[in-house]
Scaffold this motif. Structure first.
Motif, short mmCIF file in Angstrom:
data_model
loop_
_atom_site.label_atom_id
_atom_site.label_comp_id
_atom_site.label_asym_id
_atom_site.label_seq_id
_atom_site.Cartn_x
_atom_site.Cartn_y
_atom_site.Cartn_z
N TYR A 32 19.71 54.24 -31.37
CA TYR A 32 19.96 55.67 -31.89
C TYR A 32 18.59 56.61 -31.58
O TYR A 32 17.29 56.01 -32.25
N LEU A 33 18.55 57.58 -30.93
CA LEU A 33 17.32 58.44 -30.94
C LEU A 33 17.67 59.67 -31.94
O LEU A 33 18.58 60.53 -31.36
N ASN A 34 17.09 59.86 -33.00
CA ASN A 34 17.52 61.15 -33.81
C ASN A 34 18.84 60.78 -34.15
O ASN A 34 19.58 62.14 -33.98
N ASN A 35 19.45 59.89 -34.40
CA ASN A 35 20.83 59.68 -34.71
C ASN A 35 21.95 59.95 -33.69
O ASN A 35 22.82 60.04 -33.89
N ALA A 65 11.38 65.44 -23.01
CA ALA A 65 10.73 64.53 -22.39
C ALA A 65 11.06 64.47 -20.86
O ALA A 65 12.35 64.60 -20.72
N ALA A 66 10.31 64.28 -20.02
CA ALA A 66 10.57 63.95 -18.82
C ALA A 66 10.41 62.57 -18.51
O ALA A 66 9.41 62.25 -18.68
N ILE A 67 11.39 62.04 -17.63
CA ILE A 67 11.33 60.58 -17.25
C ILE A 67 11.52 60.66 -15.92
O ILE A 67 12.36 60.94 -15.12
N THR A 68 10.27 60.03 -15.29
CA THR A 68 10.35 59.94 -13.75
C THR A 68 10.12 58.56 -13.43
O THR A 68 9.33 57.82 -13.73
N TYR A 69 10.75 58.02 -12.28
CA TYR A 69 10.45 56.90 -11.54
C TYR A 69 10.12 57.12 -10.03
O TYR A 69 10.59 57.72 -9.28
N GLY A 110 5.96 59.08 -28.65
CA GLY A 110 5.42 59.39 -29.82
C GLY A 110 6.56 59.29 -30.98
O GLY A 110 6.27 59.95 -31.92
N GLY A 111 7.60 58.45 -30.87
CA GLY A 111 8.50 58.17 -31.94
C GLY A 111 7.96 57.25 -32.79
O GLY A 111 7.07 56.67 -33.05
N TYR A 138 12.24 60.98 -33.46
CA TYR A 138 11.29 61.76 -32.72
C TYR A 138 11.15 63.29 -33.00
O TYR A 138 12.20 63.84 -33.20
N PRO A 139 10.19 63.96 -33.06
CA PRO A 139 9.89 65.24 -33.37
C PRO A 139 10.17 66.02 -32.05
O PRO A 139 9.48 65.95 -31.28
N GLU A 140 11.38 66.56 -32.12
CA GLU A 140 11.55 67.27 -30.82
C GLU A 140 10.86 68.55 -30.93
O GLU A 140 10.69 69.20 -31.92
N PRO A 141 10.49 69.12 -29.48
CA PRO A 141 9.85 70.42 -29.79
C PRO A 141 10.70 71.38 -30.02
O PRO A 141 11.70 71.47 -30.02
N ALA A 142 10.00 72.61 -30.81
CA ALA A 142 10.50 73.67 -31.19
C ALA A 142 11.49 74.37 -30.25
O ALA A 142 11.02 74.41 -29.06
N GLY A 143 12.56 74.81 -30.79
CA GLY A 143 13.46 75.36 -29.78
C GLY A 143 14.62 74.35 -29.25
O GLY A 143 15.52 74.88 -28.37
N LEU A 144 14.19 73.09 -29.18
CA LEU A 144 14.87 72.22 -28.49
C LEU A 144 15.92 71.45 -29.40
O LEU A 144 16.98 70.66 -28.96
N SER A 145 15.71 71.59 -30.66
CA SER A 145 16.77 70.78 -31.76
C SER A 145 18.24 71.44 -31.64
O SER A 145 18.20 72.73 -31.46
#
Length: 164
Positions: free
Chosen positions: A47-50, A79-83, A140-141, A156-163
């Protein structure tokens, strides 16, 4: 003061669509009773932030006594996830942290610091799996493991405006 360039980077990170297709994980109730009821006896739930993290490859699995997440459709808000297939390098970054790990390696870089994990970023049956602890560190979780119910919880502290 936030410059226009920095503001655009913030916006770009929050809406970036990378080579990995992202889709939000389905929300689940925050109570431990509900979480446990949805988990099978041997299944590992993350679970990520429930919000329950799943993928079309089946979610989390245990490889060499390490909880591993499928990279397929992995989504972390803010977060950006790239491969990069050419370099075989995975990068996870948000506004405050950045981590990178190469397939086959147990070593990773998180904010410039070298960290060794108990399992390597690896490919199993054409599916990429990454250590859960690396994902946690790269965003940074704060990670907690419930061995009895086989559940992992990342705060995980989500950036302001994204929660939500």
């Amino acid at each position: 003061m936030i410059t226009f360039k920095k503001l655009m980077q913030i916006i770009g990170l929050s809406v970036l669509v990378t080579s990995v297709t992202h889709s939000p994980a389905p929300a689940v109730a925050a109570s431990a009773t509900t979480r446990s009821a949805t988990a099978g006896a041997s299944a590992i739930q993350v679970y990520l932030n429930n919000e329950w993290i799943t993928s079309t490859a089946g979610g989390a699995t245990l490889i060499n006594n390490t909880v591993m997440l499928s990279l397929d459709k992995l989504y972390v808000r803010g977060a950006a996830i790239t491969y990069d297939e050419h370099s075989r390098m995975l990068t996870i970054q948000n506004l405050l942290t950045q981590g990178s790990m190469k397939i086959g390696s147990t070593n990773a870089s998180v904010n410039g610091k070298q960290i060794t994990y108990s399992a390597a970023f690896q490919q199993v049956n054409k599916q990429l799996y990454i250590p859960l602890r690396f994902v946690n560190d790269a965003i940074g979780g704060s990670l907690e493991w419930d061995a009895v119910h086989r559940e992992a919880f990342i705060s995980y502290p989500e950036p302001a405006g994204l929660s939500k």
